[in-house]
Every structure is written in C-alpha cells, then in structure tokens.
Design a protein around this motif. Structure first.
Motif, short mmCIF file in Angstrom:
data_model
loop_
_atom_site.label_atom_id
_atom_site.label_comp_id
_atom_site.label_asym_id
_atom_site.label_seq_id
_atom_site.Cartn_x
_atom_site.Cartn_y
_atom_site.Cartn_z
N ALA A 150 0.83 -1.21 0.00
CA ALA A 150 0.00 0.00 0.00
C ALA A 150 0.86 1.26 0.00
O ALA A 150 0.56 2.23 -0.71
CB ALA A 150 -0.93 0.00 1.21
N VAL A 151 1.95 1.23 0.78
CA VAL A 151 2.84 2.40 0.83
C VAL A 151 3.52 2.61 -0.52
O VAL A 151 3.54 3.73 -1.06
CB VAL A 151 3.89 2.23 1.94
N LEU A 152 4.07 1.55 -1.09
CA LEU A 152 4.79 1.68 -2.36
C LEU A 152 3.86 2.04 -3.52
O LEU A 152 4.29 2.66 -4.49
CB LEU A 152 5.54 0.38 -2.67
N SER A 153 2.59 1.69 -3.41
CA SER A 153 1.64 1.94 -4.51
C SER A 153 0.99 3.31 -4.44
O SER A 153 0.45 3.78 -5.45
CB SER A 153 0.54 0.87 -4.50
N ASN A 154 1.03 3.95 -3.27
CA ASN A 154 0.23 5.17 -3.11
C ASN A 154 1.02 6.42 -2.73
O ASN A 154 0.44 7.48 -2.55
CB ASN A 154 -0.84 4.93 -2.03
N THR A 209 7.29 7.00 -6.94
CA THR A 209 7.93 8.26 -7.32
C THR A 209 8.39 9.05 -6.09
O THR A 209 9.01 10.09 -6.23
CB THR A 209 6.96 9.13 -8.15
N ALA A 210 8.07 8.55 -4.91
CA ALA A 210 8.52 9.20 -3.68
C ALA A 210 10.03 9.01 -3.50
O ALA A 210 10.65 8.13 -4.11
CB ALA A 210 7.78 8.62 -2.49
N HIS A 211 10.63 9.84 -2.65
CA HIS A 211 12.01 9.61 -2.24
C HIS A 211 12.04 8.33 -1.41
O HIS A 211 11.20 8.14 -0.52
CB HIS A 211 12.51 10.78 -1.39
#
Length: 279
Positions: A114-118, A145-147
């Motif tokens: 969930a973290v990696l997808s959102n 796309t997050a750091h």
C-alpha cells in the motif's frame, strides 16, 4: 569513501522560526509494531517526536494503543488493520516510515504494498526492518515516485541485495542499488555505517559497541523521519540524522557500558539545541 563531518549538524539543525507552528515541522506516519514487537513502534515514534517532528501518527495493532498513548501522548494512533484509515494517512503525511517490529504477516505485506503503490513525488518513504524482509522475500519492486531511503543492517541487506556480507563492497552495493531503485538512498548499518546515493558514498566515524542493543535501528529510523519532516529531504539531512544518533551514543558511552535507545531519545532535544546555535 568520504567521511561525514560533524559540521553537517550545524548546517542542518537551525534555530526555529519564532512564528512557526506544528504544521511547519512535518507530518510523519510510522507503520510499525506487532503483538510480539510493540516496543519498536514505541521507540521509532518517540524518536521522531523528540527529534522535532510536528505531527506523528503511529499505525499499529490496537493492543498497543494504550502503551503508546501513555508513554508518548504527543503521538496519534490508528489501527493498521483499517485499510481506509491507513490509505488516508499514507496520502496525508509527508514522511512514511514502515517496518520496525512489523513482522511479515499477510497484513504487514499488504501495508508495504500500500505504501509503495500510493506515495508520490513530494513524499519520503523510509523502508526499514520487516519492510525490507518482505520486499526481499516476496520480490516486491521498489517502484514509487517518492524519495526512498532503505535502512538495512548487513544481514537485511544480504537478503535484499543477495550480496553475502564479505561481498558488500562499495562497487557491489552501488550495483545492487541500481537494480532495486537507482534513485534510492541506502543506509547500510554496521560498525561504521555507510550512506550510498547515486555515485556518492559516505562513512561515519561515530558509533560504539555500547549501542549494540535491540531497538537502536528503530530509534534511528524515527530520527531520520523527524529530521526530514522538519528540515526537508536532502542528503545533508539524512547525514545529520545518522550522525546525531551516533554522536549522542558516543557521548553516553563515555560513562555507560551499555547505551540504551531510550536514553538517546531522551537526549535528542538537548543535543539539537546545542548544535542549532553552535555556529
């Protein structure tokens, strides 16, 4: 490999604007803890708060709520079984740290995905402990796309990179980062911890054997989250977070045979005040 100079602490830790409020110092989501490892969530979130994070939310198992609310009343809590609440928290926080004491249950795996997808470009994701184990075991791509900051100890890095500890050389580590996520920062926790980012590598000359105790990595993750929340995402911020953790540990080790993570956390505000004005 370049050494991290203590001057980075003075550069990053600056006096606070008198007209600021809690929203200026970051919104942090910590997804951590489980029935067996509730202390990890407590240490990580306490470290984030003591290092200056403006708002900290802990997503954990409900049986740990009372302990967290009693020990660190500054933190908010949500049930990480509540998918809607967790998704809202992921979207609404600037820094997400996931993994300390989380375990590798089906719920934990869903939280990592969930973290990696959102997460998106203006956020930072810190992948620690169980989150790294889950990614390694389930071969989950680190695509966001997050750091991204990865904080493994050498054993966790071995699982993730497939590099045996003797082969965790500078060149091999760089090559593995390219395969996992070329824009990620790797903090390799060891005797003298190392930071890798793109074509840059740094090493600390701080830290001691007294710090070899459970919860030390959870504490570091919380400090990194708190620093990025208030000082912004940068290589300098990450270096400063890593260095203050070990600098406090070294000072305590002068008189203490064992350095406890909770004691480092307690000392954070005093040390940060010292470096904020020591120009």
């Amino acid at each position: 490999m370049e050494k991290i100079d203590k001057s980075i602490l003075n550069q990053v830790i600056t006096p606070r604007n008198p007209e600021s409020y809690k929203g200026n110092y970051g919104k942090i989501l910590i997804i951590a803890g489980s029935t067996q490892f509730g202390g990890a969530a407590l240490l990580c979130s306490s470290a984030a708060i003591h290092s200056g994070a403006g708002l900290v939310t802990v997503a954990t198992t409900p049986e740990k709520f009372s302990t967290i609310n009693t020990k660190i009343p500054e933190a908010m809590t949500i049930d990480y079984h509540d998918k809607k609440a967790v998704l809202t928290a992921i979207l609404n926080n600037s820094v997400i740290a996931i993994g300390p004491g989380l375990g590798t249950s089906t719920i934990a795996k869903g939280l990592v995905k969930a973290v990696l997808s959102n997460t998106k470009t203006d956020q930072t994701v810190i992948l620690d402990a169980s989150a790294l184990t889950i990614i390694a075991e389930d071969k989950i791509p680190i695509q966001t796309t997050a750091h991204v900051i990865m904080t493994p100890h050498q054993g966790e890095w071995q699982r993730l990179s497939h590099l045996p500890i003797p082969e965790q050389t500078e060149l091999n580590n760089f090559n593995s980062i390219q395969d996992l996520n070329p824009d990620a920062v790797l903090i390799l926790k060891k005797h003298h911890s190392e930071i890798y980012y793109q074509d840059l590598a740094f090493q600390m000359n701080a830290g001691n054997a007294g710090m070899a105790t459970g919860g030390m990595g959870d504490t570091l993750t919380g400090i990194i989250a708190g620093f990025i929340g208030q000082f912004g995402y940068s290589l300098a911020t990450i270096q400063a977070a890593l260095l203050i953790h070990s600098t406090i540990g070294d000072k305590l080790n002068e008189k203490h045979y064992v350095v406890l993570p909770s004691t480092i956390i307690e000392k954070l505000p005093k040390f940060m005040s010292k470096y904020s004005y020591q120009k």
